[in-house]
Design a protein around this motif. Structure first.
Motif, PDB file in Angstrom:
ATOM      1  N   LYS A 211       0.830  -1.214   0.000  1.00 56.45           N
ATOM      2  CA  LYS A 211       0.000   0.000   0.000  1.00 56.45           C
ATOM      3  C   LYS A 211       0.862   1.260   0.000  1.00 56.45           C
ATOM      4  N   GLY A 212       0.202   2.353  -0.260  1.00 56.68           N
ATOM      5  CA  GLY A 212       0.903   3.628  -0.343  1.00 56.68           C
ATOM      6  C   GLY A 212       1.703   3.979   0.894  1.00 56.68           C
ATOM      7  N   LYS A 213       1.179   3.654   2.044  1.00 55.12           N
ATOM      8  CA  LYS A 213       1.848   4.032   3.295  1.00 55.12           C
ATOM      9  C   LYS A 213       3.075   3.164   3.596  1.00 55.12           C
ATOM     10  N   ASP A 214       3.217   2.048   2.874  1.00 59.69           N
ATOM     11  CA  ASP A 214       4.326   1.126   3.131  1.00 59.69           C
ATOM     12  C   ASP A 214       5.644   1.699   2.596  1.00 59.69           C
ATOM     13  N   ILE A 232      12.715   8.162   4.916  1.00 58.16           N
ATOM     14  CA  ILE A 232      11.684   7.195   4.546  1.00 58.16           C
ATOM     15  C   ILE A 232      11.041   7.632   3.232  1.00 58.16           C
ATOM     16  N   PHE A 233      11.098   6.771   2.228  1.00 58.21           N
ATOM     17  CA  PHE A 233      10.479   7.050   0.932  1.00 58.21           C
ATOM     18  C   PHE A 233       9.397   6.005   0.731  1.00 58.21           C
ATOM     19  N   THR A 234       8.147   6.417   0.878  1.00 54.75           N
ATOM     20  CA  THR A 234       7.036   5.467   0.820  1.00 54.75           C
ATOM     21  C   THR A 234       6.625   5.174  -0.616  1.00 54.75           C
ATOM     22  N   PHE A 426       4.767  15.201   5.403  1.00 55.22           N
ATOM     23  CA  PHE A 426       6.204  15.107   5.649  1.00 55.22           C
ATOM     24  C   PHE A 426       6.456  13.732   6.236  1.00 55.22           C
ATOM     25  N   ASP A 427       7.041  12.818   5.437  1.00 58.44           N
ATOM     26  CA  ASP A 427       7.267  11.442   5.895  1.00 58.44           C
ATOM     27  C   ASP A 427       8.370  11.371   6.935  1.00 58.44           C
ATOM     28  N   GLY A 428       9.363  12.235   6.794  1.00 56.85           N
ATOM     29  CA  GLY A 428      10.360  12.374   7.847  1.00 56.85           C
ATOM     30  C   GLY A 428      11.510  11.399   7.806  1.00 56.85           C
TER      31      GLY A 428
END
Length: 613
Positions: A211-214, A232-234, A426-428
């Motif tokens: 999924k996108g959040k993974d 982190i690059f989702t 902002f995934d951070g």
């Protein structure tokens, strides 16, 4: 504002003139935007899914070209599936991390596709890293396994005892075409090319569950201080790049993109490859960039597009003009860092029609792309952002009487910040402590939040910007971000050096900033000829080549502010000019293994661009 800067301002008439050509891109762009924005964190998305769609569209077409190797989409997919099935059989699952240390070659691409299909996050370790920096980068992301190419194995062996990975989870690829000859693995490693041979070639079922959040990648950045940070690059973020940059470029099944950029960076791995996958095109890669081989490779692979960073463009412009400069079919290029002083010259010399310059950072939430094909701009941004007034002397934003930030007017330079929203999150970083320092709250009203890019840009109108400079304790050299704190720590470990202050300095006609260290020696110590060689050896042991200081300044005492911060502005201004300081100045000239003193003649030659740093 200079005349050149005024000339780059964009007016409504300029945009209107570009509309007819832009309309040709609209259908493809709409297709991409639909995929980019009609997604949620919980919908299937990402590299694995997009790659399998490209396989269906163009199964027998070229997907990957490297040296004399050629893989169709079907062949590359089957290879990736075998790797994916193997790791699933070993209990590796979605959410796990595997560190990957392989130079630009076919095995890297197949591995990345495989891990994406099972939802494993690939930690794309910089292949230049060694010693303490490499140890830190690997341990930081807590990988369940490590995959290394033979070309990088020695660096791993040197620090293997310090890695927090099970001894039985080290995997290896021979430095050759392993689909033809798997080679013999060294002791302590599984031969990944060999162990996958008995596994099926059909698609793994897990691709549909990613999924996108993974997580998709960990991409390393120097951030602003200290050792490398893992960003982190989702899969969701990858899909955004795929739907925008990927479709704007407009490649098709007949196109080939030639990429010499390191694939452990987002420009090569994400931006360039996105365009290839979106068009079911071919990706042609080279292990490391070579000016002399560049256009020969372009012709060999029949490339129609190239990936670039500013330094690469400068190297190509520096090469002697040739009758074959236009003997190719390249019309498009995508990347970042093209300097205004060579932009139009580059297009004219090499026959380039479209420069899709873009702006994005591995950790950031704001992006620009040059969809209207203007010169000297990072392009247009659909994401919410602001360019705010910034006081460089105080190193802080300018506030109004109510304490809120102030936007710059068109034509002025300010700090770029990206608004944090559900659509531009902002995934951070992996370490939460690093996130708070790059988020600004209550910027224009109570409760809003913005990501601080650390970059100064010029507002040139119609949501277009022009990159100007980078703030803080990071500078860019050889296409890489260099952390000053990391270099300071390594320099200070040299026996005679008590303290080091590192900063970037400009060399005329050269992209980015070269590293310079102002060093303070132990009481009574002096640098002799042996030190000038030993320092280079010592620095290279624990620093990647691009981070080794090009210049040294030997100081008696380090100047600091009242809050004990280094006085870097003064050091940057004086740089390596012997006319501005009586301190001893040293330089590591290209191709040399020892520092030498900067004489008036050497300084003059540097200024005259007689050395190619």
């Amino acid at each position: 504002m200079t005349q050149a800067a005024k000339a780059d301002l964009i007016h409504i008439s300029d945009v209107a003139a570009r509309i007819p050509k832009f309309l040709n891109k609209v259908p493809n762009l709409l297709t991409g935007l639909k995929q980019a924005y009609l997604r949620t964190p919980n919908t299937p998305a990402g590299l694995g899914l997009a790659f399998e769609k490209a396989v269906k569209r163009n199964p027998l077409g070229d997907a990957l070209l490297f040296e004399d190797q050629r893989y169709s989409y079907q062949e590359l997919n089957q290879w990736a599936n075998q790797i994916a099935h193997y790791y699933l059989s070993k209990g590796v699952k979605k959410g796990d991390v595997i560190a990957v240390i392989i130079e630009n070659r076919s095995e890297l691409v197949a591995t990345i596709v495989a891990l994406a299909k099972i939802g494993v996050t690939s930690a794309l370790v910089n292949t230049s890293q060694t010693g303490k920096v490499l140890t830190h980068s690997v341990n930081l992301v807590k990988p369940v396994a490590l995959i290394v190419g033979e070309e990088c194995r020695q660096a791993v062996d040197d620090i293997r005892q310090d890695l927090n990975i099970d001894e039985n989870h080290f995997y290896w690829f021979a430095d050759q075409a392993t689909r033809e000859n798997a080679g013999t693995a060294p002791q302590g490693y599984h031969n990944l090319a060999e162990v996958i041979l008995s596994f099926p070639m059909f698609n793994v079922a897990t691709t549909q569950t990613v999924k996108g959040k993974d997580g998709l990648f960990y991409i390393y950045t120097s951030g602003t201080t200290g050792l490398p940070k893992a960003v982190i690059f989702t899969n969701s973020r990858w899909t955004l790049a795929y739907g925008t940059y990927g479709h704007i470029l407009g490649l098709n099944e007949d196109d080939v993109m030639y990429v010499t950029l390191p694939l452990y960076h987002a420009t090569g791995m994400v931006v360039c490859w996105c365009g290839v996958i979106a068009g079911s095109s071919a990706l042609a890669i080279r292990r490391k960039y070579s000016t002399s081989a560049f256009w020969d490779d372009v012709r060999k692979y029949k490339a129609s597009a190239i990936g670039y960073v500013g330094e690469l463009c400068r190297y190509l412009m520096d090469a002697p003009p040739s009758e074959s400069d236009r003997a190719h079919r390249v019309t498009k290029m995508i990347g970042n860092g093209m300097r205004p002083n060579i932009w139009s010259k580059f297009k004219e010399r090499f026959g380039i029609e479209e420069v899709l310059e873009l702006y994005a950072s591995s950790e950031g939430n704001v992006g620009f792309s040059n969809i209207f094909n203007f010169d000297n701009t990072v392009g247009f941004s659909p994401t919410p952002y602001a360019i705010i007034q910034f006081d460089k002397e105080k190193n802080e934003p300018v506030h109004d009487s109510k304490g809120f930030c102030k936007k710059v007017v068109k034509g002025d330079v300010g700090l770029l910040i990206g608004k944090i929203t559900s659509r531009s999150p902002f995934d951070g970083y992996t370490d939460e402590k690093n996130n708070t320092s790059v988020i600004m709250k209550d910027v224009f009203k109570k409760g809003d939040s913005y990501f601080i890019t650390g970059d100064l840009v010029r507002d040139i109108g119609f949501r277009h910007a022009q990159f100007v400079d980078r703030l803080g304790d990071t500078f860019r050299w050889k296409g890489e971000n260099v952390s000053t704190t990391e270099v300071e720590n390594i320099c200070s470990e040299y026996p005679k050096i008590v303290e080091a202050v590192v900063y970037g300095v400009e060399i005329p006609n050269t992209n980015g900033r070269a590293g310079m260290a102002a060093i303070t020696l132990q009481d009574g110590a002096e640098l002799n000829d042996q030190d000038l060689t030993d320092m280079v050896t010592s620095f290279k042991k624990d620093l990647p080549p691009y981070a080794v200081p090009v210049f040294l300044r030997v100081q008696k005492v380090v100047e600091t502010t009242g809050t004990f911060k280094y006085q870097k502005n003064k050091l940057k201004e004086q740089a390596f000019d012997p006319n501005k300081t009586s301190d001893r100045l040293l330089v590591l000239l290209p191709g040399q293994s020892a520092y030498c003193d900067i004489s008036p003649e050497i300084f003059s030659n540097i200024e005259a661009y007689k050395y190619r740093f």
